[in-house]
Write a protein that holds these residues in place. Structure first.
Motif, PDB file in Angstrom:
ATOM      1  N   SER A 172       0.833  -1.205   0.000  1.00  0.00           N
ATOM      2  CA  SER A 172       0.000   0.000   0.000  1.00  0.00           C
ATOM      3  C   SER A 172       0.868   1.256   0.000  1.00  0.00           C
ATOM      4  CB  SER A 172      -0.926  -0.012   1.219  1.00  0.00           C
ATOM      5  OG  SER A 172      -1.706   1.155   1.275  1.00  0.00           O
ATOM      6  N   ALA A 173       1.928   1.267   0.813  1.00  0.00           N
ATOM      7  CA  ALA A 173       2.843   2.410   0.829  1.00  0.00           C
ATOM      8  C   ALA A 173       3.571   2.564  -0.502  1.00  0.00           C
ATOM      9  CB  ALA A 173       3.851   2.256   1.974  1.00  0.00           C
ATOM     10  N   ILE A 174       3.938   1.439  -1.127  1.00  0.00           N
ATOM     11  CA  ILE A 174       4.598   1.498  -2.431  1.00  0.00           C
ATOM     12  C   ILE A 174       3.656   2.093  -3.475  1.00  0.00           C
ATOM     13  CG2 ILE A 174       5.489   0.077  -4.318  1.00  0.00           C
ATOM     14  CD1 ILE A 174       6.637  -1.806  -2.179  1.00  0.00           C
ATOM     15  N   GLU A 175       2.399   1.657  -3.464  1.00  0.00           N
ATOM     16  CA  GLU A 175       1.434   2.183  -4.431  1.00  0.00           C
ATOM     17  C   GLU A 175       1.230   3.683  -4.237  1.00  0.00           C
ATOM     18  OE1 GLU A 175      -3.042   1.208  -6.148  1.00  0.00           O
ATOM     19  OE2 GLU A 175      -2.001  -0.206  -4.843  1.00  0.00           O
ATOM     20  N   SER A 192      -6.503   9.674 -16.285  1.00  0.00           N
ATOM     21  CA  SER A 192      -6.217   8.319 -15.786  1.00  0.00           C
ATOM     22  C   SER A 192      -5.580   8.369 -14.400  1.00  0.00           C
ATOM     23  CB  SER A 192      -5.301   7.586 -16.766  1.00  0.00           C
ATOM     24  OG  SER A 192      -5.912   7.437 -18.012  1.00  0.00           O
ATOM     25  N   HIS A 193      -4.598   9.256 -14.247  1.00  0.00           N
ATOM     26  CA  HIS A 193      -3.918   9.351 -12.948  1.00  0.00           C
ATOM     27  C   HIS A 193      -4.852   9.872 -11.864  1.00  0.00           C
ATOM     28  CE1 HIS A 193      -1.218  11.338  -9.930  1.00  0.00           C
ATOM     29  NE2 HIS A 193      -0.700  10.133  -9.968  1.00  0.00           N
ATOM     30  N   LEU A 194      -5.692  10.842 -12.197  1.00  0.00           N
ATOM     31  CA  LEU A 194      -6.659  11.352 -11.218  1.00  0.00           C
ATOM     32  C   LEU A 194      -7.613  10.251 -10.774  1.00  0.00           C
ATOM     33  CD1 LEU A 194      -7.590  14.911 -12.553  1.00  0.00           C
ATOM     34  CD2 LEU A 194      -6.570  14.366 -10.340  1.00  0.00           C
ATOM     35  N   CYS A 195      -8.064   9.432 -11.720  1.00  0.00           N
ATOM     36  CA  CYS A 195      -8.947   8.311 -11.361  1.00  0.00           C
ATOM     37  C   CYS A 195      -8.230   7.329 -10.433  1.00  0.00           C
ATOM     38  CB  CYS A 195      -9.418   7.591 -12.622  1.00  0.00           C
ATOM     39  SG  CYS A 195     -10.564   8.539 -13.642  1.00  0.00           S
ATOM     40  N   ALA A 196      -6.962   7.018 -10.738  1.00  0.00           N
ATOM     41  CA  ALA A 196      -6.196   6.101  -9.889  1.00  0.00           C
ATOM     42  C   ALA A 196      -6.023   6.668  -8.480  1.00  0.00           C
ATOM     43  CB  ALA A 196      -4.836   5.812 -10.519  1.00  0.00           C
ATOM     44  N   VAL A 197      -5.776   7.974  -8.386  1.00  0.00           N
ATOM     45  CA  VAL A 197      -5.619   8.621  -7.071  1.00  0.00           C
ATOM     46  C   VAL A 197      -6.917   8.522  -6.267  1.00  0.00           C
ATOM     47  CG1 VAL A 197      -5.280  10.836  -5.917  1.00  0.00           C
ATOM     48  CG2 VAL A 197      -3.772  10.160  -7.786  1.00  0.00           C
ATOM     49  N   LEU A 198      -8.038   8.840  -6.899  1.00  0.00           N
ATOM     50  CA  LEU A 198      -9.325   8.780  -6.196  1.00  0.00           C
ATOM     51  C   LEU A 198      -9.667   7.350  -5.799  1.00  0.00           C
ATOM     52  CD1 LEU A 198     -11.390  11.287  -8.368  1.00  0.00           C
ATOM     53  CD2 LEU A 198     -10.396  11.691  -6.112  1.00  0.00           C
ATOM     54  N   ILE A 199      -9.417   6.389  -6.690  1.00  0.00           N
ATOM     55  CA  ILE A 199      -9.717   4.985  -6.411  1.00  0.00           C
ATOM     56  C   ILE A 199      -8.908   4.487  -5.225  1.00  0.00           C
ATOM     57  CG2 ILE A 199      -9.467   2.648  -7.322  1.00  0.00           C
ATOM     58  CD1 ILE A 199     -10.120   3.824 -10.091  1.00  0.00           C
ATOM     59  N   PHE A 200      -7.672   4.980  -5.083  1.00  0.00           N
ATOM     60  CA  PHE A 200      -6.800   4.507  -4.001  1.00  0.00           C
ATOM     61  C   PHE A 200      -7.059   5.229  -2.686  1.00  0.00           C
ATOM     62  CE2 PHE A 200      -2.796   4.863  -1.598  1.00  0.00           C
ATOM     63  CZ  PHE A 200      -2.530   3.523  -1.383  1.00  0.00           C
ATOM     64  N   TYR A 201      -7.156   6.567  -2.721  1.00  0.00           N
ATOM     65  CA  TYR A 201      -7.159   7.333  -1.472  1.00  0.00           C
ATOM     66  C   TYR A 201      -8.527   7.420  -0.805  1.00  0.00           C
ATOM     67  CZ  TYR A 201      -2.333   8.825  -1.803  1.00  0.00           C
ATOM     68  OH  TYR A 201      -0.963   8.840  -1.827  1.00  0.00           O
ATOM     69  N   ILE A 202      -9.600   7.422  -1.568  1.00  0.00           N
ATOM     70  CA  ILE A 202     -10.913   7.540  -0.929  1.00  0.00           C
ATOM     71  C   ILE A 202     -11.209   6.341  -0.023  1.00  0.00           C
ATOM     72  CG2 ILE A 202     -13.405   7.557  -1.373  1.00  0.00           C
ATOM     73  CD1 ILE A 202     -12.900   9.421  -3.695  1.00  0.00           C
ATOM     74  N   ILE A 211       0.842   9.077   8.256  1.00  0.00           N
ATOM     75  CA  ILE A 211       0.925  10.508   7.956  1.00  0.00           C
ATOM     76  C   ILE A 211       2.166  10.814   7.123  1.00  0.00           C
ATOM     77  CG2 ILE A 211       1.243  12.793   8.985  1.00  0.00           C
ATOM     78  CD1 ILE A 211      -0.459  11.814  11.346  1.00  0.00           C
ATOM     79  N   LEU A 212       3.313  10.192   7.473  1.00  0.00           N
ATOM     80  CA  LEU A 212       4.564  10.484   6.781  1.00  0.00           C
ATOM     81  C   LEU A 212       4.626   9.863   5.395  1.00  0.00           C
ATOM     82  CD1 LEU A 212       7.113  10.104   9.722  1.00  0.00           C
ATOM     83  CD2 LEU A 212       6.331  12.218   8.639  1.00  0.00           C
ATOM     84  N   THR A 213       3.825   8.856   5.129  1.00  0.00           N
ATOM     85  CA  THR A 213       3.816   8.245   3.795  1.00  0.00           C
ATOM     86  C   THR A 213       2.594   8.716   3.011  1.00  0.00           C
ATOM     87  OG1 THR A 213       2.780   6.258   4.767  1.00  0.00           O
ATOM     88  CG2 THR A 213       5.166   6.238   4.477  1.00  0.00           C
ATOM     89  N   LYS A 214       1.455   8.160   3.328  1.00  0.00           N
ATOM     90  CA  LYS A 214       0.259   8.458   2.530  1.00  0.00           C
ATOM     91  C   LYS A 214      -0.219   9.893   2.728  1.00  0.00           C
ATOM     92  CE  LYS A 214      -1.121   3.621   2.735  1.00  0.00           C
ATOM     93  NZ  LYS A 214      -0.156   3.135   3.712  1.00  0.00           N
ATOM     94  N   GLY A 215      -0.071  10.439   3.949  1.00  0.00           N
ATOM     95  CA  GLY A 215      -0.494  11.817   4.179  1.00  0.00           C
ATOM     96  C   GLY A 215       0.332  12.807   3.375  1.00  0.00           C
TER      97      GLY A 215
END
Length: 321
Positions: free
Chosen positions: A115-118, A250-260, A211-215
């Motif tokens: 998850s941190a790598i993604e 495409s990247h915006l969709c990937a960001v929303l799919i992962f972070y939400i 917080i230090l990774t995903k945040g």
């Protein structure tokens, strides 16, 4: 500890002084209808990501920095899903499945590492889009192959090193409460809920690591898109604006799919203990299974070269048949 799928009643808690030697998986009633959709998701995930990796490898036009990062994203998706496979599917079809406690720790470690790598890959992709749109003439010199390779290594090392203390701290925790986890796989927040004694170091390090990774990753992505949006809005031509923005969809969709799902799951684990267990289970399954399934579909839909190569693969398979 018991990892239960939907609708399972909690067994009688057992009081122990050390971590249990095994985790038992006890499926509940009427879980058979869940097994087939989960199988379909895993099959779609394998087909989508393997096809994407094959396409990126075999098409010379897709050896750009963005496509190299997309390959790393597909590998992270595969790792994230496959490390849950040994428990998610068997728990719905095996009456009494058991898993060693150390194996649960290993599963927890790999889930959070991938998850941190993604998350790190998504930041690198945001930087790629920033350079491509805001500094297009410098794209080739800034994002060289060596820089992308070093960035990939750093992303992997960051995920491995940040999550390792979480597993070490959890390994020394005593468990003296109910052994029932909310999911059919092991997550740090869920295991920490069952531990007794002083859980403060593990709890706060886990929160700090998130917080230090995903945040920070999410803040970096937001900053990149603020700068991208400012550049796009400064473009006079409407056609140029639409073309620039289309490269980011495409990247915006990937960001929303992962972070939400990730943010929703983290908030519910820490502040939603009064919610039904089904809410925890649904969000955890969405967080781990939906992004690996949707990411290949999103990038295949928006990238012409990937679409064309996948169609060639499909025609070749039909000719063999």
């Amino acid at each position: 500890l018991s990892l239960l799928p939907w609708g399972t009643a909690n067994p009688i808690p057992r009081v122990i002084s050390r971590a249990p030697s095994h985790l038992s998986f006890t499926p509940g009633r009427n879980t058979q209808p869940v097994f087939l959709p989960l199988c379909c998701l895993y099959v779609l995930m394998l087909l989508g990501n393997c096809s994407l990796l094959w396409t990126l490898r075999s098409e010379p036009a897709l050896h750009s920095p963005m496509c190299c990062l997309l390959s790393l994203l597909a590998l992270a998706d595969l790792g994230l899903s496959l490390c849950t496979l040994p428990t998610v599917l068997p728990v719905f079809c095996v009456p009494a499945l058991s898993l060693p406690f150390r194996a649960c720790l290993a599963q927890m470690y790999f889930i959070h590492t991938f998850s941190a790598i993604e998350s790190g890959v998504l930041v690198a992709m945001a930087f790629d889009r920033f350079v491509a749109i805001c500094h297009p003439l410098r794209y080739g010199s800034v994002l060289s192959s060596s820089l992308v390779a070093r960035a990939g290594v750093l992303i992997v090392l960051r995920g491995v090193s940040m999550v390792l203390p979480v597993a070490i701290l959890m390994a020394g925790m005593p468990f003296c409460r109910s052994r029932v986890l909310s999911h059919s796989f092991c997550l740090h927040q869920d295991m920490l809920r069952l531990a007794c004694g002083d859980v403060w170091p593990s709890n706060w390090y886990g929160l700090s690591a998130v917080i230090l990774t995903k945040g920070l990753d999410l803040l970096a992505i937001i900053l990149s898109y603020v700068l991208i949006l400012r550049t796009i809005l400064g473009t006079v031509s409407l056609e140029a604006r639409a073309k620039a923005f289309s490269t980011c969809i495409s990247h915006l969709c990937a960001v929303l799919i992962f972070y939400i799902p990730l943010i929703s799951l983290s908030v519910i684990h820490r502040f939603g203990r009064h919610l039904p267990p089904l809410t925890h289970t649904l969000l955890a399954d969405v967080y781990l299974l939906v992004p690996p399934v949707l990411n290949p579909l999103v990038y295949s839909w928006k990238t012409k070269q990937i679409r064309r190569r996948i169609l060639i693969l499909k025609r070749a398979a039909q000719c063999r048949g």
